[in-house]
Design a protein around this motif. Structure first.
Motif, PDB file in Angstrom:
ATOM      1  N   UNK A 106       0.987  -1.122   0.068  1.00  0.00           N
ATOM      2  CA  UNK A 106       0.081  -0.119  -0.070  1.00  0.00           C
ATOM      3  C   UNK A 106       1.004   1.231  -0.033  1.00  0.00           C
ATOM      4  N   UNK A 107       0.311   2.216  -0.802  1.00  0.00           N
ATOM      5  CA  UNK A 107       1.268   3.518  -1.075  1.00  0.00           C
ATOM      6  C   UNK A 107       0.593   4.807  -0.720  1.00  0.00           C
ATOM      7  N   UNK A 108       1.440   5.733  -0.607  1.00  0.00           N
ATOM      8  CA  UNK A 108       0.879   7.120  -0.307  1.00  0.00           C
ATOM      9  C   UNK A 108       0.292   7.366  -1.994  1.00  0.00           C
ATOM     10  N   UNK A 109      -0.768   8.241  -1.941  1.00  0.00           N
ATOM     11  CA  UNK A 109      -1.502   8.353  -3.191  1.00  0.00           C
ATOM     12  C   UNK A 109      -0.802   8.780  -4.263  1.00  0.00           C
ATOM     13  N   UNK A 110       0.332   9.562  -4.217  1.00  0.00           N
ATOM     14  CA  UNK A 110       1.272  10.049  -5.139  1.00  0.00           C
ATOM     15  C   UNK A 110       2.398   9.055  -5.625  1.00  0.00           C
ATOM     16  N   UNK A 111       2.381   7.857  -5.001  1.00  0.00           N
ATOM     17  CA  UNK A 111       3.444   6.952  -5.110  1.00  0.00           C
ATOM     18  C   UNK A 111       3.079   5.445  -5.602  1.00  0.00           C
ATOM     19  N   UNK A 112       1.770   5.156  -6.144  1.00  0.00           N
ATOM     20  CA  UNK A 112       1.415   4.216  -6.511  1.00  0.00           C
ATOM     21  C   UNK A 112       1.255   3.767  -7.984  1.00  0.00           C
ATOM     22  N   UNK A 113       0.553   2.807  -8.395  1.00  0.00           N
ATOM     23  CA  UNK A 113       0.537   2.805 -10.082  1.00  0.00           C
ATOM     24  C   UNK A 113      -0.581   3.208 -10.593  1.00  0.00           C
ATOM     25  N   UNK A 114      -1.581   3.828  -9.868  1.00  0.00           N
ATOM     26  CA  UNK A 114      -2.831   4.278 -10.414  1.00  0.00           C
ATOM     27  C   UNK A 114      -2.818   5.494 -10.414  1.00  0.00           C
ATOM     28  N   UNK A 115      -3.548   6.440 -11.218  1.00  0.00           N
ATOM     29  CA  UNK A 115      -3.798   7.807 -11.634  1.00  0.00           C
ATOM     30  C   UNK A 115      -4.795   8.148 -10.439  1.00  0.00           C
ATOM     31  N   UNK A 116      -4.428   8.701  -9.524  1.00  0.00           N
ATOM     32  CA  UNK A 116      -5.425   9.075  -8.403  1.00  0.00           C
ATOM     33  C   UNK A 116      -6.372  10.156  -8.701  1.00  0.00           C
ATOM     34  N   UNK A 131     -20.207   7.976   0.763  1.00  0.00           N
ATOM     35  CA  UNK A 131     -19.168   8.140   1.533  1.00  0.00           C
ATOM     36  C   UNK A 131     -18.031   7.523   1.023  1.00  0.00           C
ATOM     37  N   UNK A 132     -16.775   8.589   1.172  1.00  0.00           N
ATOM     38  CA  UNK A 132     -15.449   8.083   0.564  1.00  0.00           C
ATOM     39  C   UNK A 132     -14.606   8.410   1.801  1.00  0.00           C
ATOM     40  N   UNK A 133     -13.499   7.411   1.857  1.00  0.00           N
ATOM     41  CA  UNK A 133     -12.535   7.608   2.849  1.00  0.00           C
ATOM     42  C   UNK A 133     -11.167   7.025   2.564  1.00  0.00           C
ATOM     43  N   UNK A 134     -10.222   7.719   2.989  1.00  0.00           N
ATOM     44  CA  UNK A 134      -8.904   6.634   2.822  1.00  0.00           C
ATOM     45  C   UNK A 134      -8.879   5.481   3.549  1.00  0.00           C
ATOM     46  N   UNK A 135      -7.810   4.811   3.035  1.00  0.00           N
ATOM     47  CA  UNK A 135      -7.882   3.305   3.517  1.00  0.00           C
ATOM     48  C   UNK A 135      -6.505   2.800   3.520  1.00  0.00           C
ATOM     49  N   UNK A 136      -6.210   2.388   4.468  1.00  0.00           N
ATOM     50  CA  UNK A 136      -4.649   1.407   4.532  1.00  0.00           C
ATOM     51  C   UNK A 136      -3.764   2.253   4.387  1.00  0.00           C
ATOM     52  N   UNK A 137      -3.712   3.594   4.906  1.00  0.00           N
ATOM     53  CA  UNK A 137      -2.558   4.468   4.565  1.00  0.00           C
ATOM     54  C   UNK A 137      -1.109   4.202   5.215  1.00  0.00           C
ATOM     55  N   UNK A 138      -0.081   4.371   4.609  1.00  0.00           N
ATOM     56  CA  UNK A 138       1.241   4.022   5.293  1.00  0.00           C
ATOM     57  C   UNK A 138       1.515   5.002   6.501  1.00  0.00           C
ATOM     58  N   UNK A 139       2.176   4.239   7.418  1.00  0.00           N
ATOM     59  CA  UNK A 139       2.530   5.290   8.710  1.00  0.00           C
ATOM     60  C   UNK A 139       3.644   6.151   8.617  1.00  0.00           C
ATOM     61  N   UNK A 140       3.472   7.347   8.659  1.00  0.00           N
ATOM     62  CA  UNK A 140       4.406   8.385   8.612  1.00  0.00           C
ATOM     63  C   UNK A 140       5.460   8.666   9.718  1.00  0.00           C
ATOM     64  N   UNK A 141       6.466   9.184   9.488  1.00  0.00           N
ATOM     65  CA  UNK A 141       7.442   9.261  10.373  1.00  0.00           C
ATOM     66  C   UNK A 141       6.949   9.969  11.869  1.00  0.00           C
ATOM     67  N   UNK A 142       7.173   9.485  13.052  1.00  0.00           N
ATOM     68  CA  UNK A 142       6.750   9.947  13.952  1.00  0.00           C
ATOM     69  C   UNK A 142       5.034   9.632  14.495  1.00  0.00           C
ATOM     70  N   UNK A 143       4.622   8.823  13.784  1.00  0.00           N
ATOM     71  CA  UNK A 143       3.338   8.403  13.979  1.00  0.00           C
ATOM     72  C   UNK A 143       3.264   6.901  14.770  1.00  0.00           C
ATOM     73  N   UNK A 144       2.556   6.545  15.344  1.00  0.00           N
ATOM     74  CA  UNK A 144       2.521   5.102  15.914  1.00  0.00           C
ATOM     75  C   UNK A 144       2.268   4.069  15.000  1.00  0.00           C
ATOM     76  N   UNK A 145       2.693   3.000  15.338  1.00  0.00           N
ATOM     77  CA  UNK A 145       2.317   1.749  14.586  1.00  0.00           C
ATOM     78  C   UNK A 145       1.155   0.944  15.274  1.00  0.00           C
ATOM     79  N   UNK A 155      -3.535   9.233   7.763  1.00  0.00           N
ATOM     80  CA  UNK A 155      -4.844   9.501   7.358  1.00  0.00           C
ATOM     81  C   UNK A 155      -5.174  10.946   7.238  1.00  0.00           C
ATOM     82  N   UNK A 156      -4.309  11.844   8.029  1.00  0.00           N
ATOM     83  CA  UNK A 156      -4.495  13.222   7.727  1.00  0.00           C
ATOM     84  C   UNK A 156      -4.148  13.619   6.378  1.00  0.00           C
TER      85      UNK A 156
END
Length: 176
Positions: A106-116, A131-145, A155-156
């Motif tokens: 799973x990737x950030x939206x600007x780093x995957x294979x699809x044109x978002x 309803x639409x929501x982000x799903x399975x976002x990568x963990x960012x530096x400084x965030x909890x696992x 998610x933000x």
């Protein structure tokens, strides 16, 4: 499995209709035929077409999980258009991946294979208001696992990216 799904839909969909509830089936994730010895059938757009044909109803639809459909090898805007024109997308999981059903991440939206942008525009083009929501976002530096795939900072970031896509599409639509 198909026989069981048919039985389930015939029992549950009429009750959902009575109660005004929309059922949104999520794809098998990952969309492989078996996982740990358990058979799975919701592994392609064709499987969803078949499921919807088992019990045609305004209340029987899908969760358009972009990551799952992408790992199936499906073209996201094409799938959104097909199911959206039939009013069968009841819930959207907006996410991107890199890879295929056997090996993906799973990737950030600007780093995957699809044109978002094209994916978001497809929802706009079909007039999706669900309803639409982000799903399975990568963990960012400084965030909890602690909640893998649902980190607060990831998610933000994803929500902001989605809002930017929505604004760009609205403004392009209005000015052209």
């Amino acid at each position: 499995m198909w026989k069981n799904l048919d039985y389930f839909l015939k029992a549950v969909v009429p009750e959902a209709e009575k109660a005004g509830i929309k059922l949104a089936l999520h794809p098998d994730d990952p969309p492989v035929d078996t996982l740990r010895g358990i058979s799975r059938i919701m592994t392609s757009a064709d499987a969803f077409k078949r499921m919807l044909a088992l019990y045609p109803s305004l209340n029987n639809g899908i969760t358009m999980c972009q990551g799952s459909f992408a790992t199936m090898g499906e073209d996201i805007p094409t799938v959104v258009k097909y199911f959206g024109e039939r009013n069968k997308i009841f819930f959207v999981h907006f996410r991107d991946i890199r890879g295929n059903r056997q090996n993906f991440e799973e990737t950030f939206f600007d780093d995957g294979q699809n044109d978002m942008y094209k994916a978001m525009k497809a929802y706009y083009d079909i007039g999706d208001k669900g309803p639409i929501r982000p799903n399975h976002v990568p963990t960012m530096a400084g965030d909890s696992h602690e909640h893998q795939g649902y980190s607060l900072l990831g998610s933000l970031h994803a929500v902001g990216y989605m809002q930017g896509l929505m604004e760009a599409i609205r403004k392009r639509w209005v000015t052209h």
